[in-house]
Design a protein around this motif. Structure first.
Motif, PDB file in Angstrom:
ATOM      1  N   SER A   4      83.019  45.725  48.311  1.00  0.00           N
ATOM      2  CA  SER A   4      83.942  45.799  49.452  1.00  0.00           C
ATOM      3  C   SER A   4      84.704  44.488  49.625  1.00  0.00           C
ATOM      4  CB  SER A   4      83.165  46.145  50.726  1.00  0.00           C
ATOM      5  OG  SER A   4      82.182  45.145  51.008  1.00  0.00           O
ATOM      6  N   ARG A   5      84.050  43.346  49.363  1.00  0.00           N
ATOM      7  CA  ARG A   5      84.745  42.067  49.471  1.00  0.00           C
ATOM      8  C   ARG A   5      85.764  41.893  48.351  1.00  0.00           C
ATOM      9  NH1 ARG A   5      79.502  39.960  50.462  1.00  0.00           N
ATOM     10  NH2 ARG A   5      79.513  39.151  48.313  1.00  0.00           N
ATOM     11  N   MET A   6      85.399  42.339  47.140  1.00  0.00           N
ATOM     12  CA  MET A   6      86.286  42.147  45.994  1.00  0.00           C
ATOM     13  C   MET A   6      87.613  42.876  46.178  1.00  0.00           C
ATOM     14  SD  MET A   6      85.344  42.867  41.994  1.00  0.00           S
ATOM     15  CE  MET A   6      83.956  41.757  42.077  1.00  0.00           C
ATOM     16  N   PHE A   7      87.556  44.057  46.792  1.00  0.00           N
ATOM     17  CA  PHE A   7      88.779  44.839  46.986  1.00  0.00           C
ATOM     18  C   PHE A   7      89.214  44.886  48.451  1.00  0.00           C
ATOM     19  CE2 PHE A   7      86.883  46.491  43.075  1.00  0.00           C
ATOM     20  CZ  PHE A   7      87.953  46.390  42.213  1.00  0.00           C
ATOM     21  N   ASP A   8      88.555  44.101  49.313  1.00  0.00           N
ATOM     22  CA  ASP A   8      88.922  43.992  50.735  1.00  0.00           C
ATOM     23  C   ASP A   8      89.009  45.375  51.367  1.00  0.00           C
ATOM     24  OD1 ASP A   8      89.560  42.803  53.095  1.00  0.00           O
ATOM     25  OD2 ASP A   8      91.705  42.606  52.650  1.00  0.00           O
ATOM     26  N   MET A   9      87.894  46.122  51.263  1.00  0.00           N
ATOM     27  CA  MET A   9      87.856  47.492  51.748  1.00  0.00           C
ATOM     28  C   MET A   9      87.035  47.577  53.032  1.00  0.00           C
ATOM     29  SD  MET A   9      87.352  49.543  48.161  1.00  0.00           S
ATOM     30  CE  MET A   9      87.975  51.073  48.808  1.00  0.00           C
ATOM     31  N   ASP A  10      87.331  48.562  53.873  1.00  0.00           N
ATOM     32  CA  ASP A  10      86.633  48.788  55.130  1.00  0.00           C
ATOM     33  C   ASP A  10      85.294  49.461  54.836  1.00  0.00           C
ATOM     34  OD1 ASP A  10      85.818  49.179  57.681  1.00  0.00           O
ATOM     35  OD2 ASP A  10      87.395  50.604  58.231  1.00  0.00           O
ATOM     36  N   GLU A  11      84.181  48.805  55.185  1.00  0.00           N
ATOM     37  CA  GLU A  11      82.858  49.344  54.886  1.00  0.00           C
ATOM     38  C   GLU A  11      82.585  50.616  55.682  1.00  0.00           C
ATOM     39  OE1 GLU A  11      79.707  46.572  55.138  1.00  0.00           O
ATOM     40  OE2 GLU A  11      80.673  45.052  53.870  1.00  0.00           O
ATOM     41  N   ASP A  13      97.366  40.541  41.905  1.00  0.00           N
ATOM     42  CA  ASP A  13      97.145  39.224  42.516  1.00  0.00           C
ATOM     43  C   ASP A  13      96.658  38.188  41.504  1.00  0.00           C
ATOM     44  OD1 ASP A  13      94.675  40.233  42.042  1.00  0.00           O
ATOM     45  OD2 ASP A  13      93.917  40.045  44.080  1.00  0.00           O
ATOM     46  N   GLU A  14      96.854  38.447  40.194  1.00  0.00           N
ATOM     47  CA  GLU A  14      96.554  37.535  39.090  1.00  0.00           C
ATOM     48  C   GLU A  14      95.054  37.360  38.849  1.00  0.00           C
ATOM     49  OE1 GLU A  14      98.540  33.869  39.627  1.00  0.00           O
ATOM     50  OE2 GLU A  14     100.560  34.724  39.451  1.00  0.00           O
ATOM     51  N   ARG A  15      94.262  38.256  39.379  1.00  0.00           N
ATOM     52  CA  ARG A  15      92.834  38.248  39.065  1.00  0.00           C
ATOM     53  C   ARG A  15      92.579  39.104  37.830  1.00  0.00           C
ATOM     54  NH1 ARG A  15      89.352  40.141  43.933  1.00  0.00           N
ATOM     55  NH2 ARG A  15      91.121  41.589  44.140  1.00  0.00           N
ATOM     56  N   THR A  16      91.568  38.705  37.061  1.00  0.00           N
ATOM     57  CA  THR A  16      91.153  39.463  35.879  1.00  0.00           C
ATOM     58  C   THR A  16      89.722  39.925  36.085  1.00  0.00           C
ATOM     59  OG1 THR A  16      92.609  38.173  34.462  1.00  0.00           O
ATOM     60  CG2 THR A  16      90.852  39.426  33.388  1.00  0.00           C
ATOM     61  N   LEU A  17      89.491  41.227  36.006  1.00  0.00           N
ATOM     62  CA  LEU A  17      88.163  41.803  36.231  1.00  0.00           C
ATOM     63  C   LEU A  17      87.678  42.504  34.971  1.00  0.00           C
ATOM     64  CD1 LEU A  17      88.671  43.469  39.740  1.00  0.00           C
ATOM     65  CD2 LEU A  17      87.997  41.120  39.238  1.00  0.00           C
ATOM     66  N   LEU A  50      71.043  45.710  43.620  1.00  0.00           N
ATOM     67  CA  LEU A  50      72.476  45.950  43.516  1.00  0.00           C
ATOM     68  C   LEU A  50      73.232  45.334  44.679  1.00  0.00           C
ATOM     69  CD1 LEU A  50      72.614  49.664  42.287  1.00  0.00           C
ATOM     70  CD2 LEU A  50      72.850  47.582  40.931  1.00  0.00           C
ATOM     71  N   GLU A  51      72.588  45.339  45.856  1.00  0.00           N
ATOM     72  CA  GLU A  51      73.247  44.780  47.023  1.00  0.00           C
ATOM     73  C   GLU A  51      73.430  43.277  46.911  1.00  0.00           C
ATOM     74  OE1 GLU A  51      75.315  45.202  50.377  1.00  0.00           O
ATOM     75  OE2 GLU A  51      74.271  46.896  49.456  1.00  0.00           O
ATOM     76  N   ASN A  52      72.513  42.610  46.210  1.00  0.00           N
ATOM     77  CA  ASN A  52      72.562  41.153  46.094  1.00  0.00           C
ATOM     78  C   ASN A  52      73.299  40.675  44.853  1.00  0.00           C
ATOM     79  OD1 ASN A  52      71.053  40.652  48.469  1.00  0.00           O
ATOM     80  ND2 ASN A  52      69.156  41.114  47.380  1.00  0.00           N
ATOM     81  N   LEU A  53      73.830  41.600  44.058  1.00  0.00           N
ATOM     82  CA  LEU A  53      74.578  41.197  42.869  1.00  0.00           C
ATOM     83  C   LEU A  53      75.919  40.602  43.268  1.00  0.00           C
ATOM     84  CD1 LEU A  53      74.007  44.115  40.323  1.00  0.00           C
ATOM     85  CD2 LEU A  53      73.057  41.821  40.225  1.00  0.00           C
ATOM     86  N   SER A  54      76.352  39.628  42.491  1.00  0.00           N
ATOM     87  CA  SER A  54      77.681  39.066  42.722  1.00  0.00           C
ATOM     88  C   SER A  54      78.774  39.977  42.186  1.00  0.00           C
ATOM     89  CB  SER A  54      77.784  37.690  42.056  1.00  0.00           C
ATOM     90  OG  SER A  54      77.575  37.794  40.651  1.00  0.00           O
ATOM     91  N   ALA A  55      78.420  40.883  41.285  1.00  0.00           N
ATOM     92  CA  ALA A  55      79.384  41.854  40.751  1.00  0.00           C
ATOM     93  C   ALA A  55      79.485  43.038  41.700  1.00  0.00           C
ATOM     94  CB  ALA A  55      78.957  42.316  39.363  1.00  0.00           C
ATOM     95  N   GLY A  56      80.672  43.601  41.795  1.00  0.00           N
ATOM     96  CA  GLY A  56      80.872  44.765  42.639  1.00  0.00           C
ATOM     97  C   GLY A  56      80.373  46.025  41.967  1.00  0.00           C
ATOM     98  N   VAL A  57      79.611  46.851  42.717  1.00  0.00           N
ATOM     99  CA  VAL A  57      79.021  48.079  42.182  1.00  0.00           C
ATOM    100  C   VAL A  57      79.425  49.231  43.091  1.00  0.00           C
ATOM    101  CG1 VAL A  57      76.889  49.286  41.581  1.00  0.00           C
ATOM    102  CG2 VAL A  57      77.085  46.822  41.195  1.00  0.00           C
ATOM    103  N   ALA A  58      79.879  50.330  42.477  1.00  0.00           N
ATOM    104  CA  ALA A  58      80.213  51.557  43.208  1.00  0.00           C
ATOM    105  C   ALA A  58      79.701  52.742  42.410  1.00  0.00           C
ATOM    106  CB  ALA A  58      81.716  51.668  43.427  1.00  0.00           C
ATOM    107  N   ILE A  59      78.975  53.656  43.096  1.00  0.00           N
ATOM    108  CA  ILE A  59      78.391  54.831  42.452  1.00  0.00           C
ATOM    109  C   ILE A  59      78.982  56.076  43.104  1.00  0.00           C
ATOM    110  CG2 ILE A  59      76.259  56.083  41.955  1.00  0.00           C
ATOM    111  CD1 ILE A  59      74.773  53.452  42.103  1.00  0.00           C
ATOM    112  N   GLU A 112      83.295  42.828  37.574  1.00  0.00           N
ATOM    113  CA  GLU A 112      82.926  41.408  37.508  1.00  0.00           C
ATOM    114  C   GLU A 112      84.198  40.575  37.418  1.00  0.00           C
ATOM    115  OE1 GLU A 112      80.243  38.367  34.748  1.00  0.00           O
ATOM    116  OE2 GLU A 112      80.479  40.480  34.198  1.00  0.00           O
ATOM    117  N   ASP A 113      84.320  39.613  38.327  1.00  0.00           N
ATOM    118  CA  ASP A 113      85.507  38.763  38.381  1.00  0.00           C
ATOM    119  C   ASP A 113      85.410  37.695  37.291  1.00  0.00           C
ATOM    120  OD1 ASP A 113      87.720  37.317  38.979  1.00  0.00           O
ATOM    121  OD2 ASP A 113      87.303  37.127  41.122  1.00  0.00           O
TER     122      ASP A 113
END
Length: 782
Positions: free
Chosen positions: A320-327, A381-385, A296-305, A402-403
């Protein structure tokens, strides 16, 4: 009489059948003996003795009968009437005999007679009128010679004994089954008494210690090593905590957990549980969990449980990168509501008209979601997920983001490109059809439908190739077997062998068909209607055949004319030679001049005939050629020797050959090469000045052979412009022959009269068709 005598009378061997009856007899016999002993000690009267005996017998549980031999007394227990089946009390022996069958009564009477005759004890078996077997023991009791008879119902005792035996057998079988089940258990089981000593252990217990069960019980060997200093409780106390220890089973090291439970009356029961597989499963689960987290850590898709407490339990870096969140903040375990508020504040959450209702719905979904679902969300921001929401197996919920922004852009470009290609295909003049590996139509254009006269329904996507062939049946020969013809067409169109052929249809049209197998297993077919081209080609082919035939007739005519010219010219030369010799008489000067003029004309005529033959040979070489590897320099030397011998009147002309060492062989037709070199040499003999040496230089440049020939012409005038000098027809013929060999010829005349000819032709010569210039030269010669 001693007490021992009375005891022997009452207690005789083999009198009783069951332990209960035996105990009763012993008890009451002891009482009777005790009563006799008291009588002896106290010297009581006969009356008191009888009363004591009766009081003892009445307290007995066994049926009895007491009878005085003189007939003065008859007493019996109350239950004797019930035993004999009498509804009234018994008053004498006749009442007893009445309730016995005939054989039983006779047997009892015989026994009493033997007793009265002096036998101490009589035992016999009688039957009552109900058919029950009764056991009878009669004893003579002194001092009043009373007969004491004990009665026992053998039938009821046998039933009771049988019932007890059945119960014992059942209990034995249950015990055996229980022992078998305990021995079949793969885990050790044991039982200890209240003192803590082993009384039972199963086979798994013995197998763990590798000792017999009897030895283990005798030595009180405990699996967990009770004598070890690690355990301080008393031996008689059960294990108060779970004990884990490694044991060896069948050569394998197993982790066992020991448990015991105690009962105050029975003892201590214990068992051991094999935790080896559980430990392996837990280790495997931990390993899988770690691998699961790593994946899950190496997936390009964002995962939150999120857990059931609505706090975040896991997230990967892509989330965290996809939503620019503080880890660091995410590691602190914020709730889902806090995360949604943060995303909304930073405008990375889709806009909602009623945010409070949306948030409430998301929070409720953590505990109420049953099935996974997915949705597309569009961020400010015009992204589609693509958002995938699913219940977590351990409780809670997990999200996958998934972006799709780049994918949607590529899909849009792809759709535009496909539309452009579709429009391009529909506007092509060439018909295109693509069939899949399963033989079904995937793609076609309007030209294909027009060429084969098919409607849109007949070329619908997904139709099989055989159905489309059936729609085109009218274009093929109707007299042949259509099924056989169709199977051949299908085989040819799917054998994955590229091919191109022309299809002649029944309506007279011609279609140029091409088949190309595609890398993905599909079949590409293209066709174009070439009916007009075919008809024009047919007309041109017929005209070309006619021209070739006319050209062949012309060559034959030239050869015939040349032969007809050479024959009379040869005869004239022979006559002139005879006249020159004077065999017919001497000729005067005027005649000699005439003869020389005739001889010169004959020579010109022969030469003209030879030129005509050379032109005919050019035509022959052009129609038939055979390539060989020819050594250039030896070939040229041999040809010079032949030409020198032919032109004897030009004996002052000689040739020198300078052949470079890298000039070896060329691949060409020897006749064609001979024509080139012979015409060049004849050009030199005819135009070069006498008494000169003509150098020939042969070299190689890359893949070309270069031959340079330099001579001084006989009729050169310095005042004449070099550019105005026209080349001879023979040199023009050589130039065109070299052009046929894909080479070049260049000439240059210098001011001193030097004429340089440079020929260049490739090493591998492949002749082309006859140039038009050669035909022009032929016309000029004519």
């Amino acid at each position: 009489m001693t007490s021992k005598y009375y005891l022997n009378q009452l207690l005789d061997e083999n009198i009783l059948l069951t332990p209960w009856v035996f105990g009763a007899f012993v008890f009451f016999a002891g009482i009777v003996v005790y009563a006799v002993w008291l009588h002896i000690q106290k010297g009581t009267t006969t009356t008191s003795w009888s009363e004591s005996l009766l009081s003892i017998l009445e307290s007995s549980n066994l049926p009895w009968l007491l009878y005085t031999s003189k007939g003065k007394g008859f007493r019996c227990s109350n239950d004797l009437s019930e035993l004999l089946g009498s509804s009234k009390n018994l008053e004498n022996f006749n009442d007893v005999f009445e309730f016995l069958n005939k054989e039983g009564a006779e047997s009892l009477k015989l026994a009493l007679k033997k007793l009265l005759r002096g036998q101490k004890t009589i035992r016999t078996q009688v039957m009552n009128h109900r058919g029950e077997a009764l056991y009878v023991k009669a004893t003579l009791v002194l001092p009043q010679r009373q007969i004491l008879i004990w009665w026992q119902n053998l039938t009821s005792e046998q039933k009771l004994t049988q019932k007890i035996n059945e119960q014992v057998t059942l209990l034995q079988e249950e015990r055996k089954l229980l022992l078998y089940l305990l021995d079949s258990l793969p885990t050790p089981v044991w039982f200890r008494n209240q003192q803590g000593l082993l009384e039972f252990c199963n086979k798994s217990y013995a197998q763990a210690l590798d000792l017999p069960q009897e030895t283990i019980i005798t030595q009180n060997r405990l699996l967990w090593g009770y004598n070890s200093t690690s355990f301080k409780q008393e031996l008689s106390e059960p294990l108060n905590t779970e004990i884990k220890k490694y044991l060896i089973f069948d050569g394998e090291r197993r982790l066992m957990s020991f448990h015991e439970t105690a009962d105050e009356e029975l003892g201590i029961a214990g068992f051991a549980v094999d935790l080896t597989e559980l430990k392996k499963a837990l280790s495997e689960l931990e390993r899988h969990t770690a691998a699961y987290r790593e994946v899950l850590e190496n997936l390009s898709a964002g995962v939150a449980i999120y857990g059931s407490d609505k706090r975040i339990k896991f997230f990967n870096q892509a989330y965290s990168r996809m939503f620019d969140m503080d880890e660091n903040w995410l590691h602190s375990g914020p709730t889902l509501g806090e995360v949604l508020d943060d995303l909304r504040q930073r405008r990375t959450l889709p806009e909602h008209a009623d945010y409070a209702a949306y948030k409430k719905n998301q929070l409720q979904m953590v505990t109420t979601i049953l099935h996974p679902f997915q949705e597309l969300i569009h961020l400010p921001d015009e992204r589609t997920l693509r958002k995938i929401t699913s219940p977590h197996p351990m409780g809670g919920i997990f999200y996958i983001y998934e972006d799709l922004t780049d994918s949607l852009i590529l899909e849009r470009k792809y759709n535009i490109q496909m539309a452009v290609q579709r429009t391009s295909l529909d506007n092509l003049f060439e018909g295109i059809a693509v069939f899949g590996s399963d033989g079904r139509l995937r793609l076609t254009n309007a030209a294909f439908r027009r060429i084969w006269d098919l409607s849109a329904n007949q070329c619908k996507e997904g139709l099989h190739m055989s159905a489309i062939l059936d729609s085109c049946q009218n274009f093929f020969d109707e007299h042949k077997d259509w099924n056989l013809r169709k199977s051949k067409l299908l085989a040819a169109a799917t054998d994955r062998i590229p091919k191109k052929k022309q299809v002649y249809r029944q309506d007279g049209s011609v279609v140029d068909f091409s088949y190309i197998p595609l890398p993905d297993g599909s079949h590409l077919m293209s066709c174009i209607d070439i009916s007009d081209t075919y008809r024009m080609e047919k007309i041109l082919r017929e005209r070309n055949e006619a021209l070739e035939k006319a050209d062949q007739l012309k060559s034959e005519l030239i050869t015939r004319v040349s032969s007809e010219l050479k024959s009379p010219a040869g005869e004239i030369q022979k006559v002139i030679e005879i006249l020159y010799k004077g065999t017919q008489g001497e000729l005067n000067k005027k005649q000699l001049d005439k003869m020389k003029s005739i001889d010169k004309s004959a020579i010109k005529l022969l030469k003209f005939a030879d030129d005509i033959l050379n032109l005919a040979k050019v035509e022959a070489v052009n129609s038939y050629s055979k390539e060989e590897n020819i050594s250039v320099c030896p070939f040229l030397r041999n040809l010079i020797e032949e030409m020198t011998a032919k032109y004897t009147d030009k004996s002052g002309i000689s040739f020198t050959i300078d052949c470079h060492e890298d000039v070896t062989t060329i691949s060409t037709d020897p006749l064609q090469l001979r024509q080139i070199f012979s015409n060049l040499l004849e050009e030199c003999f005819e135009r070069a000045k006498t008494q000169q040496e003509i150098p020939i230089h042969v070299s190689r440049e890359n893949q070309d052979i270069i031959m340079t020939l330099s001579r001084y012409d006989e009729k050169y005038d310095q005042k004449m412009n070099t550019e105005s000098v026209a080349p001879s027809w023979r040199l023009t013929l050589v130039r065109n022959l070299i052009v046929m060999c894909r080479g070049t010829l260049a000439t240059q005349i210098f001011e001193n009269g030097l004429h340089e000819i440079v020929c260049r032709f490739p090493i591998n010569i492949k002749s082309t068709t006859t140039p038009k210039n050669i035909k022009l030269v032929q016309s000029a010669v004519k």
